[in-house]
Motif scaffolding. Structure first.
Motif, mmCIF file in Angstrom:
data_model
loop_
_atom_site.group_PDB
_atom_site.id
_atom_site.type_symbol
_atom_site.label_atom_id
_atom_site.label_comp_id
_atom_site.label_asym_id
_atom_site.label_seq_id
_atom_site.Cartn_x
_atom_site.Cartn_y
_atom_site.Cartn_z
ATOM 1 N N LYS A 237 10.515 -1.068 6.222
ATOM 2 C CA LYS A 237 9.407 -1.907 5.791
ATOM 3 C C LYS A 237 9.543 -2.256 4.307
ATOM 4 O O LYS A 237 8.650 -2.051 3.493
ATOM 5 C CB LYS A 237 8.070 -1.223 6.077
ATOM 6 N N GLY A 238 10.707 -2.785 3.955
ATOM 7 C CA GLY A 238 10.966 -3.251 2.602
ATOM 8 C C GLY A 238 11.606 -2.233 1.690
ATOM 9 O O GLY A 238 12.227 -2.612 0.686
ATOM 10 N N ASP A 278 13.630 -8.169 2.191
ATOM 11 C CA ASP A 278 12.980 -9.214 2.981
ATOM 12 C C ASP A 278 13.647 -9.323 4.349
ATOM 13 O O ASP A 278 14.867 -9.165 4.487
ATOM 14 C CB ASP A 278 13.055 -10.560 2.263
ATOM 15 N N ASP A 543 7.771 0.072 1.444
ATOM 16 C CA ASP A 543 7.505 -0.518 0.140
ATOM 17 C C ASP A 543 6.077 -1.055 0.196
ATOM 18 O O ASP A 543 5.756 -1.895 1.048
ATOM 19 C CB ASP A 543 8.503 -1.649 -0.117
ATOM 20 N N ASN A 546 5.148 -4.655 0.731
ATOM 21 C CA ASN A 546 5.186 -5.289 2.047
ATOM 22 C C ASN A 546 3.879 -5.093 2.807
ATOM 23 O O ASN A 546 3.847 -5.201 4.035
ATOM 24 C CB ASN A 546 6.350 -4.733 2.869
ATOM 25 N N HIS A 547 2.798 -4.829 2.104
ATOM 26 C CA HIS A 547 1.507 -4.576 2.757
ATOM 27 C C HIS A 547 1.016 -5.773 3.545
ATOM 28 O O HIS A 547 0.401 -5.632 4.612
ATOM 29 C CB HIS A 547 0.454 -4.210 1.696
ATOM 30 N N SER A 549 3.004 -8.366 4.668
ATOM 31 C CA SER A 549 3.994 -8.905 5.586
ATOM 32 C C SER A 549 5.184 -7.968 5.646
ATOM 33 O O SER A 549 5.719 -7.564 4.602
ATOM 34 C CB SER A 549 4.453 -10.292 5.128
ATOM 35 N N ALA A 550 5.594 -7.645 6.864
ATOM 36 C CA ALA A 550 6.801 -6.839 7.017
ATOM 37 C C ALA A 550 8.035 -7.636 6.646
ATOM 38 O O ALA A 550 9.096 -7.058 6.379
ATOM 39 C CB ALA A 550 6.915 -6.351 8.457
ATOM 40 N N GLU A 552 8.307 -9.919 4.029
ATOM 41 C CA GLU A 552 8.457 -10.315 2.637
ATOM 42 C C GLU A 552 7.618 -9.428 1.734
ATOM 43 O O GLU A 552 6.432 -9.220 1.970
ATOM 44 C CB GLU A 552 8.035 -11.778 2.455
ATOM 45 N N GLY A 553 8.257 -8.896 0.702
ATOM 46 C CA GLY A 553 7.546 -8.086 -0.273
ATOM 47 C C GLY A 553 6.969 -8.936 -1.396
ATOM 48 O O GLY A 553 7.480 -10.004 -1.710
ATOM 49 N N ARG A 554 5.887 -8.424 -2.001
ATOM 50 C CA ARG A 554 5.229 -9.138 -3.097
ATOM 51 C C ARG A 554 4.919 -8.161 -4.223
ATOM 52 O O ARG A 554 4.677 -6.987 -3.976
ATOM 53 C CB ARG A 554 3.925 -9.774 -2.608
#
Length: 661
Positions: A237-238, A278, A543, A546-547, A549-550, A552-554
């Motif tokens: 998950k990122g 990602d 990570d 990635n809260h 979206s699994a 894409e991390g922000r």
């Protein structure tokens, strides 16, 4: 049954005579008396006199861009007697990238060839054991490896098509040739087309991927420690799990010629697998789980519950998807790391595999499909069975962390924490699950621990769980780890040692027939055990970026709460009476995930944090286990580190390293 080494010195003349007598008796049937339905194939065919040949099969791809269809090398060994009689036989197939570069099995065996280029040694015991029983064994070099054209693309189209094309050729749907370039057309007119794929690690992964195409003729697969989603091999998950990507693995297994011609494919692997974690199109192509509905083959899965290379999440999500689609399946779950069952339960394994292939490839009604679905190792060399897995009484149960007597030393129960209750920790990439578990009863800065009362009766967890946390970071990036720990003394397989739970012995036993160039004799093993004060039995990482979206991390906003779910790896573990169950939430786990760009302090909102765990008996079983009157009779488990630290992880490279093959 194994054959002692000193009992295998038969002359060729005596072997042929015995074989001829057997063939006359059974009329070229592989087993059973005439007129009776066969129940077990017997070793009645000559292995020494078997046909050994190589074929190159068109894949329909041109990954290396040379203007010619890529051909993969297929080395075959099959009984000569069935060929002479015109009797068609089934195939056991292991498609691998390791036959030349790295070797197969505990003794790292490679393929060997004679001066004419014909195969001499087939690694492992599949050929020695099954060819005399009326099977062909087929060893496929994946594209870009050993004697095959094309390029390695690490679980992508080229890898999967390498093996699927061979299944198609065995069933008359693809072209085979007698040489790598040119040659004459050759057909597999000696086989029924019934194919079973088997293999550990990368090999088992290819079996999963080919089965997910729905190819006809593939009757069963036996994936051992196999990947089901390549994204989940490199990321959680990122959160990055290794300091390298698929391009490193591709370069490791490719033949020297492939390295020269496959630079474009290598670059695609680099570009499609950014270290951001990602979920790109490259990873979507290499995820076999969504295609479980296409699987026609039965599945006999084997996985080490302490496998920190191909982690048990791969088995768990694949198993659940197969179950959802009604696929016939069976599983063995061991206490080992990344280890083949031939090396932790050899005699039972070979017998069971024999019966499995006899049923699904030869059609023998031997009852293996009606036996218990699961074998689980709960202590070294101590196995139990379950009619279905997870057991029918298993129910996802929400356990809730709560504050305790001191900061970072909380409780774990069925009762939610009051609103506003929190625990805080600071990411420390120098620590790991061993450090956290050793200090679970102590206030430390690097973790938040939540522990049940001592149990009054055994509590079994069986299946895949998840932990949902709401955390407020102090920085713009943060990684999270959640682990489940059995706090109490135990004897376990030492999965953190070099053998990952086994010790290799000098003595050998033999499993099938041998030739001068291909021995059926392998070193024996035994369980390598350790005494520990606690056992980590399930893990998960993510990570926090990635809260949302699994895929894409922000960047995070410091001081803002975020909610994310960490997937816990599939397991089957009994927490004994007198022990305690612990949930630990922390940041970076040393050697297993890479640290974030910053060093965050994280505050957990306990009222919005839940561990959804697969408890056999559900909430009622948990309530009975922690009943005060029952628990008072138990002895609280120790939460300390074992004297040799074996409960913790070790630094593990991707598949090729150590005993990962």
């Amino acid at each position: 049954m194994p054959i002692p080494v000193r009992a295998t010195r038969l002359t060729y003349r005596s072997l042929v005579a015995a074989t001829a007598a057997a063939l006359i008796t059974v009329g070229l049937a592989p087993s059973g008396a005439q007129g009776a339905p066969p129940r077990e194939s017997r070793p009645v065919y000559s292995y020494e006199n078997a046909i050994r040949e190589s074929v190159w099969v068109d894949t329909g791809l041109d990954e290396d861009g040379d203007g010619r269809t890529d051909r993969v090398a297929v080395d075959i060994v099959r009984p000569r007697e069935t060929a002479r009689a015109g009797r068609k036989i089934p195939v056991i197939m292991d498609a691998s990238p390791y036959y030349s570069c790295c070797g197969r099995g505990n003794e790292s065996q490679r393929k060997t060839y004679d001066e004419n280029g014909d195969p001499v040694q087939f690694p492992l015991y599949y050929d020695n054991y099954f060819v005399p029983r009326g099977y062909a064994f087929v060893a496929v070099d994946l594209a870009g490896t050993n004697r095959s054209d094309g390029c390695v693309d690490v679980g992508g189209r080229s890898d999967i098509q390498s093996a699927r094309a061979v299944v198609d050729w065995l069933n008359g749907r693809a072209h085979g040739w007698t040489s790598r370039s040119g040659g004459e057309r050759t057909r597999a007119d000696w086989t029924t087309g019934n194919t079973g794929m088997i293999g550990k690690s990368y090999d088992g992964t290819i079996a999963n991927g080919v089965a997910a195409t729905g190819v006809r003729g593939l009757k069963t697969i036996v994936p051992i420690g196999a990947i089901s989603s390549w994204y989940d091999y490199y990321f959680a998950k990122g959160a990055p799990l290794y300091d390298s990507g698929p391009d490193w693995l591709s370069g490791y297994v490719e033949s020297p010629e492939a390295r020269e011609r496959c630079q474009a494919v290598q670059q695609r692997l680099v570009d499609g697998a950014p270290r951001s974690g990602d979920l790109t199109a490259l990873w979507t192509e290499r995820d076999y789980v969504p295609d479980a509905d296409k699987v026609r083959a039965s599945v006999f899965a084997v996985h080490g519950m302490q496998d920190l290379n191909v982690r048990a999440k791969h088995f768990g999500q694949w198993w659940d998807a197969l179950a959802d689609n009604g696929v016939e399946r069976k599983v063995w779950l061991s206490q080992t790391g990344h280890v083949d069952p031939f090396d932790f339960r050899r005699g039972t394994w070979v017998t069971t595999l024999h019966r499995w292939f006899d049923h699904y490839l030869l059609g023998h009604d031997n009852g293996v499909d009606r036996e218990p679905m699961a074998d689980v190792e709960h202590a070294p060399d101590q196995w139990s069975t379950d009619r279905v897995w997870p057991p029918r009484r298993t129910a996802t149960t929400a356990l809730r962390p709560g504050p305790g007597r001191a900061p970072g030393v909380g409780t774990l129960s069925l009762t939610p924490a009051r609103p506003g209750a929190t625990e805080t920790f600071t990411d420390d990439p120098r620590q790991d699950e061993t450090d956290w578990a050793a200090a679970v009863d102590t206030t430390t800065a690097a973790k938040a621990g939540f522990v049940t009362r001592p149990l009054g009766r055994d509590l079994r967890l069986s299946g895949s769980g998840r932990v949902t946390v709401t955390a407020t970071p102090s920085t713009s990036s943060a990684h999270l780890t959640a682990v489940l720990v059995d706090l109490g003394p135990a004897t376990i397989r030492d999965y953190a040692a070099a053998g990952e739970g086994i010790t290799t012995l000098p003595a050998r036993t033999c499993w099938g027939a041998s030739t001068a160039g291909d021995s059926s004799c392998f070193k024996e093993t035994k369980a390598h055990t350790a005494e520990v004060g606690h056992t980590v039995f399930s893990r998960g990482w993510a990570d926090l970026g990635n809260h949302a979206s699994a895929a894409e991390g922000r960047p995070l906003t410091p001081g803002k709460p975020y909610t994310i779910t960490l997937d816990l790896h599939a397991s089957d573990h009994v927490v004994p009476a007198g022990h305690r169950l612990a949930l630990i939430v922390a940041g970076t786990e040393r050697n297993l995930i890479e640290p974030p760009a910053s060093t965050p302090r994280l505050t957990l909102d306990l009222a919005r944090t839940t561990a959804d765990l697969p408890l056999v008996g559900g909430a009622a079983a948990f309530a009975r286990a922690i009943d005060r009157s029952a628990a008072s009779a138990g002895t609280p488990g120790a939460g300390g580190r074992s004297s040799d630290g074996v409960a913790g992880p070790r630094s593990i490279r991707p598949i090729p390293g150590g005993s990962t093959r």
